[in-house]
Scaffold this motif. Structure first.
Motif: not given
Length: 527
Positions: A13-16, A101-111
């Motif tokens: 949560v904090e990372g996002l 959809y996004m897979n963990k761990p989330v990459e900055e570009e993907e987000l």
């Protein structure tokens, strides 16, 4: 864009939150939650645009949360987070309308890419909804105008049909009182050419804001019809004052001159047509009161004249001669009227002048406003007390009156206006050819250079039915032909025969045939 993040891992949560703040500055985190139940609660309260949620969480997972929110009409876009390459999760998400959809761990570009895709879809949805809203508003506006035209042109009575038309127009009718106005504008109209009638409508709404419902539309040419529906008492004196304020406001802010006729207040909806007839009649007296007058119908009714009025049989003879463009007959009747005035009690010059104007208004009451305006012999410099004041003797007034009626007949001949005896046939033929178009009484009256109210009366007198009933019969007969001979859908037939509201079309069809359009087609004999 507002975003809520729901995940049972605080670090995620904090990372996002940090990545969104840093890389997607157009978005704002408005809430976080650590399980599906908390997420459901905060999403319903904060109403975000986007929700980023884990699939597996304690108490309630992301898919359960989404399903519950969808049932409560949540419109947010959902982005699913998962550390599992599980097809069943994806399939369930697709059934719930999840497209991101996004897979963990989330990459900055993907987000960034995923959130911006969701934003683009939200904006596209908003544009589509706005277009749909505008389209619905346009359809409602057209339906409302058509229904109001029919109500205003019905005249008095017709309670059942008036109630139905008010329902189509979405105008509340229970515990309401009604009154009508007719507004005619003239003078510099550059502001209207640039922006349409909207500035004038805004001034009307502002001046009449004390009333619950104010419905206005362009009636014909430079004329605007106004219907007021109010849940309380409409004080007539206050209404007249508000209308005079409107006239002054329009002149001051739009540099337009307007004349306004005001009908009586009616306690029931079926009296709307009568009120409108009175407003039109009141407006016709602008030729006496002036081109920028506010004319209440009660003022005309109660005005009277100081001397004996011109006998009605003179007016009827003059009116008939004018209808049939018989110049010699018009001249003869005018001479009769003036010999009657000459033999009567002594009248002052102003009384004689006023009487001449009343004769002219009464005998031209069947003429349309367009005809009155286009005819130079009836220009506003002549049709006013100021213009007529230059005639100082009875002989001068008589000569002026004869010349005026010659001018009217000349105008009719020049514009090929049919004689009264031919007019009904031409009207019926015109209606039969143009039934599939928006064909209001005002348009028909303008084409035949006739006052709409008197056209309505004349049509019923000669045919035994109202103009609206005749048009409805033509349309429903054409609809029956299309149902019998084509595979067109019901709504397509509705539009082809001139109706814009399918429900109203179905009710009119059932009223004339005894069954609904679908039933009629179903019961057709098979070959």
């Amino acid at each position: 864009m507002k975003i809520i993040v729901v995940d049972d891992e605080k670090g995620i949560v904090e990372g996002l939150k940090k990545m969104i703040h840093r890389y997607i500055p157009e978005c704002e985190i408005v809430g976080t939650a650590y399980n599906g139940l908390e997420g459901m609660d905060i999403i319903q309260k904060r109403k975000p645009d986007i929700v980023i949620t884990d699939i597996r969480m304690p108490q309630a997972g992301g898919l359960e949360m989404i399903q519950a929110l969808k049932q409560s009409s949540c419109t947010a876009k959902f982005i699913l987070l998962s550390g599992y390459a599980d097809f069943e999760y994806a399939r369930t998400g697709m059934r719930l309308g999840v497209r991101f959809y996004m897979n963990k761990p989330v990459e900055e570009e993907e987000l960034r890419d995923c959130v911006r895709q969701a934003i683009e879809e939200i904006r596209a949805d908003n544009d589509s909804q706005q277009e749909m809203k505008q389209l619905k508003q346009e359809v409602l506006g057209r339906n409302q105008e058509e229904a109001l035209r029919n109500i205003l042109e019905l005249g008095g009575g017709h309670a059942e049909l008036v109630q139905e038309l008010l329902q189509i127009a979405q105008i509340p009718r229970d515990n309401k009182v009604f009154t009508s106005m007719m507004i005619e504008f003239h003078g510099p109209v550059d502001v209207l050419k640039e922006s349409g009638l909207e500035p004038l409508y805004q001034r009307i709404d502002l001046a009449l804001k004390r009333y619950e419902g104010v419905y206005r539309f362009r009636y014909s040419g430079p004329q605007i019809a106004v219907l007021i529906a109010h849940g309380g008492v409409i004080g007539y004196g206050e209404l007249v004052r508000s209308t005079r304020n409107l006239r002054e406001d329009v002149h001051r802010n739009l540099n337009l001159s307007i004349a306004i006729g005001i009908g009586s207040v009616q306690e029931r909806a079926e009296g709307i047509g009568q009120s409108f007839e009175e407003a039109r009649m009141a407006l016709s007296y602008k030729v006496i009161k002036g081109g920028s007058a506010v004319i209440p119908f009660t003022e005309i009714v109660n005005s009277g004249e100081s001397s004996q009025p011109v006998p009605e049989h003179f007016i009827n003879k003059l009116e008939s001669a004018l209808d049939n463009m018989e110049e010699a007959e018009c001249t003869g009747v005018i001479r009769e009227i003036f010999r009657w005035m000459e033999a009567g009690a002594n009248m002052g010059l102003q009384d004689l002048q006023l009487k001449c104007l009343h004769i002219l208004v009464a005998s031209t009451r069947k003429m349309s406003f367009q005809q009155l305006q286009q005819n130079e012999s009836l220009g506003r410099h002549i049709l006013s007390l100021e213009g007529i004041s230059r005639f100082r003797t009875l002989a001068e007034l008589e000569t002026w009156m004869i010349q005026t009626f010659r001018g009217i007949i000349g105008f009719k001949l020049e514009h090929h206006v049919p004689k009264k005896k031919d007019m009904i046939t031409e009207m019926q033929e015109y209606i039969a050819e143009h039934y599939n178009q928006p064909l209001g009484l005002a348009e028909l009256a303008a084409r035949f250079y006739m006052n709409p109210y008197y056209l309505s009366q004349f049509f019923k007198q000669k045919t035994g039915e109202t103009y609206l009933n005749f048009l409805t019969r033509i349309r429903i007969d054409k609809a029956r032909e299309l149902l019998e001979n084509t595979d067109l859908k019901i709504y397509e037939i509705c539009h082809k025969v001139g109706y814009s509201d399918a429900q109203h079309f179905a009710r009119m069809f059932e009223k004339l045939t005894g069954c609904k359009p679908r039933e009629y087609r179903k019961n057709l004999p098979t070959n």
